[in-house]
Design a protein around this motif. Sequence first.
Motif, PDB file in Angstrom:
ATOM      1  N   VAL A  20      12.789 -12.584 -10.894  1.00  0.00           N
ATOM      2  CA  VAL A  20      12.121 -12.503  -9.592  1.00  0.00           C
ATOM      3  C   VAL A  20      12.514 -11.213  -8.871  1.00  0.00           C
ATOM      4  O   VAL A  20      11.666 -10.547  -8.268  1.00  0.00           O
ATOM      5  N   GLY A  21      13.787 -10.850  -8.943  1.00  0.00           N
ATOM      6  CA  GLY A  21      14.227  -9.603  -8.319  1.00  0.00           C
ATOM      7  C   GLY A  21      13.548  -8.387  -8.927  1.00  0.00           C
ATOM      8  O   GLY A  21      13.113  -7.482  -8.208  1.00  0.00           O
ATOM      9  N   LEU A  22      13.446  -8.359 -10.239  1.00  0.00           N
ATOM     10  CA  LEU A  22      12.798  -7.219 -10.904  1.00  0.00           C
ATOM     11  C   LEU A  22      11.304  -7.169 -10.611  1.00  0.00           C
ATOM     12  O   LEU A  22      10.759  -6.109 -10.279  1.00  0.00           O
ATOM     13  N   VAL A  23      10.623  -8.300 -10.727  1.00  0.00           N
ATOM     14  CA  VAL A  23       9.183  -8.338 -10.459  1.00  0.00           C
ATOM     15  C   VAL A  23       8.911  -8.029  -8.990  1.00  0.00           C
ATOM     16  O   VAL A  23       7.901  -7.403  -8.651  1.00  0.00           O
ATOM     17  N   GLY A  24       9.820  -8.436  -8.126  1.00  0.00           N
ATOM     18  CA  GLY A  24       9.651  -8.155  -6.700  1.00  0.00           C
ATOM     19  C   GLY A  24       9.521  -6.679  -6.404  1.00  0.00           C
ATOM     20  O   GLY A  24       8.752  -6.276  -5.528  1.00  0.00           O
ATOM     21  N   PHE A  25      10.240  -5.844  -7.146  1.00  0.00           N
ATOM     22  CA  PHE A  25      10.131  -4.399  -6.909  1.00  0.00           C
ATOM     23  C   PHE A  25       8.749  -3.871  -7.267  1.00  0.00           C
ATOM     24  O   PHE A  25       8.314  -2.869  -6.714  1.00  0.00           O
ATOM     25  N   ALA A  26       8.048  -4.542  -8.165  1.00  0.00           N
ATOM     26  CA  ALA A  26       6.697  -4.109  -8.533  1.00  0.00           C
ATOM     27  C   ALA A  26       5.702  -4.307  -7.396  1.00  0.00           C
ATOM     28  O   ALA A  26       4.708  -3.592  -7.319  1.00  0.00           O
ATOM     29  N   VAL A  27       5.969  -5.267  -6.521  1.00  0.00           N
ATOM     30  CA  VAL A  27       5.020  -5.539  -5.439  1.00  0.00           C
ATOM     31  C   VAL A  27       5.458  -4.979  -4.088  1.00  0.00           C
ATOM     32  O   VAL A  27       4.701  -5.054  -3.126  1.00  0.00           O
ATOM     33  N   THR A  28       6.668  -4.429  -4.001  1.00  0.00           N
ATOM     34  CA  THR A  28       7.162  -3.985  -2.691  1.00  0.00           C
ATOM     35  C   THR A  28       7.196  -2.476  -2.508  1.00  0.00           C
ATOM     36  O   THR A  28       7.846  -1.988  -1.591  1.00  0.00           O
ATOM     37  N   SER A  29       6.482  -1.736  -3.344  1.00  0.00           N
ATOM     38  CA  SER A  29       6.477  -0.285  -3.127  1.00  0.00           C
ATOM     39  C   SER A  29       5.785   0.015  -1.794  1.00  0.00           C
ATOM     40  O   SER A  29       4.778  -0.592  -1.449  1.00  0.00           O
ATOM     41  N   GLY A  30       6.368   0.904  -1.040  1.00  0.00           N
ATOM     42  CA  GLY A  30       5.818   1.267   0.258  1.00  0.00           C
ATOM     43  C   GLY A  30       6.252   0.375   1.401  1.00  0.00           C
ATOM     44  O   GLY A  30       5.856   0.593   2.542  1.00  0.00           O
ATOM     45  N   ILE A  31       7.069  -0.622   1.123  1.00  0.00           N
ATOM     46  CA  ILE A  31       7.553  -1.519   2.173  1.00  0.00           C
ATOM     47  C   ILE A  31       8.978  -1.112   2.523  1.00  0.00           C
ATOM     48  O   ILE A  31       9.784  -0.834   1.632  1.00  0.00           O
ATOM     49  N   GLY A  32       9.284  -1.079   3.802  1.00  0.00           N
ATOM     50  CA  GLY A  32      10.616  -0.692   4.245  1.00  0.00           C
ATOM     51  C   GLY A  32      11.691  -1.627   3.725  1.00  0.00           C
ATOM     52  O   GLY A  32      11.455  -2.829   3.557  1.00  0.00           O
ATOM     53  N   PHE A  33      12.882  -1.082   3.468  1.00  0.00           N
ATOM     54  CA  PHE A  33      13.980  -1.840   2.881  1.00  0.00           C
ATOM     55  C   PHE A  33      14.314  -3.078   3.705  1.00  0.00           C
ATOM     56  O   PHE A  33      14.556  -4.152   3.169  1.00  0.00           O
ATOM     57  N   PHE A  34      14.330  -2.952   5.030  1.00  0.00           N
ATOM     58  CA  PHE A  34      14.658  -4.060   5.922  1.00  0.00           C
ATOM     59  C   PHE A  34      13.424  -4.597   6.650  1.00  0.00           C
ATOM     60  O   PHE A  34      13.544  -5.221   7.696  1.00  0.00           O
ATOM     61  N   SER A  35      12.241  -4.386   6.119  1.00  0.00           N
ATOM     62  CA  SER A  35      11.006  -4.803   6.771  1.00  0.00           C
ATOM     63  C   SER A  35      10.990  -6.305   7.023  1.00  0.00           C
ATOM     64  O   SER A  35      11.362  -7.095   6.155  1.00  0.00           O
ATOM     65  N   THR A  36      10.550  -6.699   8.210  1.00  0.00           N
ATOM     66  CA  THR A  36      10.493  -8.126   8.537  1.00  0.00           C
ATOM     67  C   THR A  36       9.261  -8.794   7.932  1.00  0.00           C
ATOM     68  O   THR A  36       9.179 -10.016   7.918  1.00  0.00           O
ATOM     69  N   GLU A  37       8.325  -8.011   7.458  1.00  0.00           N
ATOM     70  CA  GLU A  37       7.162  -8.548   6.759  1.00  0.00           C
ATOM     71  C   GLU A  37       7.127  -7.912   5.380  1.00  0.00           C
ATOM     72  O   GLU A  37       7.123  -6.694   5.241  1.00  0.00           O
ATOM     73  N   GLY A  38       7.113  -8.751   4.362  1.00  0.00           N
ATOM     74  CA  GLY A  38       7.159  -8.248   3.003  1.00  0.00           C
ATOM     75  C   GLY A  38       5.831  -8.396   2.288  1.00  0.00           C
ATOM     76  O   GLY A  38       4.828  -8.784   2.867  1.00  0.00           O
ATOM     77  N   ALA A  39       5.861  -8.090   1.023  1.00  0.00           N
ATOM     78  CA  ALA A  39       4.691  -8.255   0.163  1.00  0.00           C
ATOM     79  C   ALA A  39       4.753  -9.638  -0.464  1.00  0.00           C
ATOM     80  O   ALA A  39       5.824 -10.215  -0.635  1.00  0.00           O
ATOM     81  N   ASN A  40       3.591 -10.166  -0.805  1.00  0.00           N
ATOM     82  CA  ASN A  40       3.550 -11.490  -1.413  1.00  0.00           C
ATOM     83  C   ASN A  40       3.859 -11.421  -2.899  1.00  0.00           C
ATOM     84  O   ASN A  40       3.269 -10.636  -3.634  1.00  0.00           O
ATOM     85  N   LEU A  41       4.781 -12.260  -3.302  1.00  0.00           N
ATOM     86  CA  LEU A  41       5.082 -12.491  -4.717  1.00  0.00           C
ATOM     87  C   LEU A  41       4.751 -13.960  -4.928  1.00  0.00           C
ATOM     88  O   LEU A  41       5.529 -14.843  -4.563  1.00  0.00           O
ATOM     89  N   ILE A  42       3.558 -14.203  -5.426  1.00  0.00           N
ATOM     90  CA  ILE A  42       2.939 -15.528  -5.501  1.00  0.00           C
ATOM     91  C   ILE A  42       2.758 -16.016  -4.058  1.00  0.00           C
ATOM     92  O   ILE A  42       1.897 -15.500  -3.365  1.00  0.00           O
ATOM     93  N   ILE A  43       3.584 -16.957  -3.576  1.00  0.00           N
ATOM     94  CA  ILE A  43       3.463 -17.428  -2.185  1.00  0.00           C
ATOM     95  C   ILE A  43       4.669 -17.029  -1.346  1.00  0.00           C
ATOM     96  O   ILE A  43       4.758 -17.371  -0.169  1.00  0.00           O
ATOM     97  N   PHE A  44       5.597 -16.312  -1.951  1.00  0.00           N
ATOM     98  CA  PHE A  44       6.821 -15.920  -1.269  1.00  0.00           C
ATOM     99  C   PHE A  44       6.710 -14.483  -0.792  1.00  0.00           C
ATOM    100  O   PHE A  44       6.108 -13.652  -1.446  1.00  0.00           O
ATOM    101  N   GLU A  45       7.328 -14.193   0.374  1.00  0.00           N
ATOM    102  CA  GLU A  45       7.374 -12.814   0.852  1.00  0.00           C
ATOM    103  C   GLU A  45       8.683 -12.189   0.420  1.00  0.00           C
ATOM    104  O   GLU A  45       9.737 -12.808   0.507  1.00  0.00           O
ATOM    105  N   VAL A  46       8.594 -10.940  -0.041  1.00  0.00           N
ATOM    106  CA  VAL A  46       9.796 -10.210  -0.438  1.00  0.00           C
ATOM    107  C   VAL A  46       9.715  -8.784   0.086  1.00  0.00           C
ATOM    108  O   VAL A  46       8.647  -8.233   0.270  1.00  0.00           O
TER     109      VAL A  46
END
Length: 134
Positions: A20-46
């Motif tokens: 999950v940690g590795l796949v999460g990096f595939a969907v979070t490009s362009g998102i701030g490290f401490f962003s309060t709103e993340g990208a969706n990984l299935i139904i979870f925000e990361v």
Amino acid sequence: MRNSPNRLIATAFGAVYLLVGLVGFAVTSGIGFFSTEGANLIIFEVNPLHNVIHLAIGAALLYAGLKNVPAARTINAGVGAVYLLVGILGLFLLSSPLNIIALNGADNVLHLASAVLLLGVGLSVEKTPAAVRV
């Protein structure tokens, strides 16, 4: 490992959280490290911080699960306690600027469920095989 629920759970959860940690990096490009709103990984925000945390927890669980029963029990109980705290605090952080790991409702449910399972197995008594009598 087949005889120890602690080692089995730690190993399985560790592998899943690493993935999950590795796949999460595939969907979070362009998102701030401490962003309060993340990208969706299935139904979870990361966000990237959330991914790093998943990698660290996954590595600790996998290592302990592969090492021995006492290590697996300790890590399962410790991670379970942390997830219980994160699950409860997450309920109050959803729309807060303090939500630096981009938690959402699905994350909270998963963290609480993980806490119950990890604490349950980590605090349980391991059965030791009976000595073989000759």
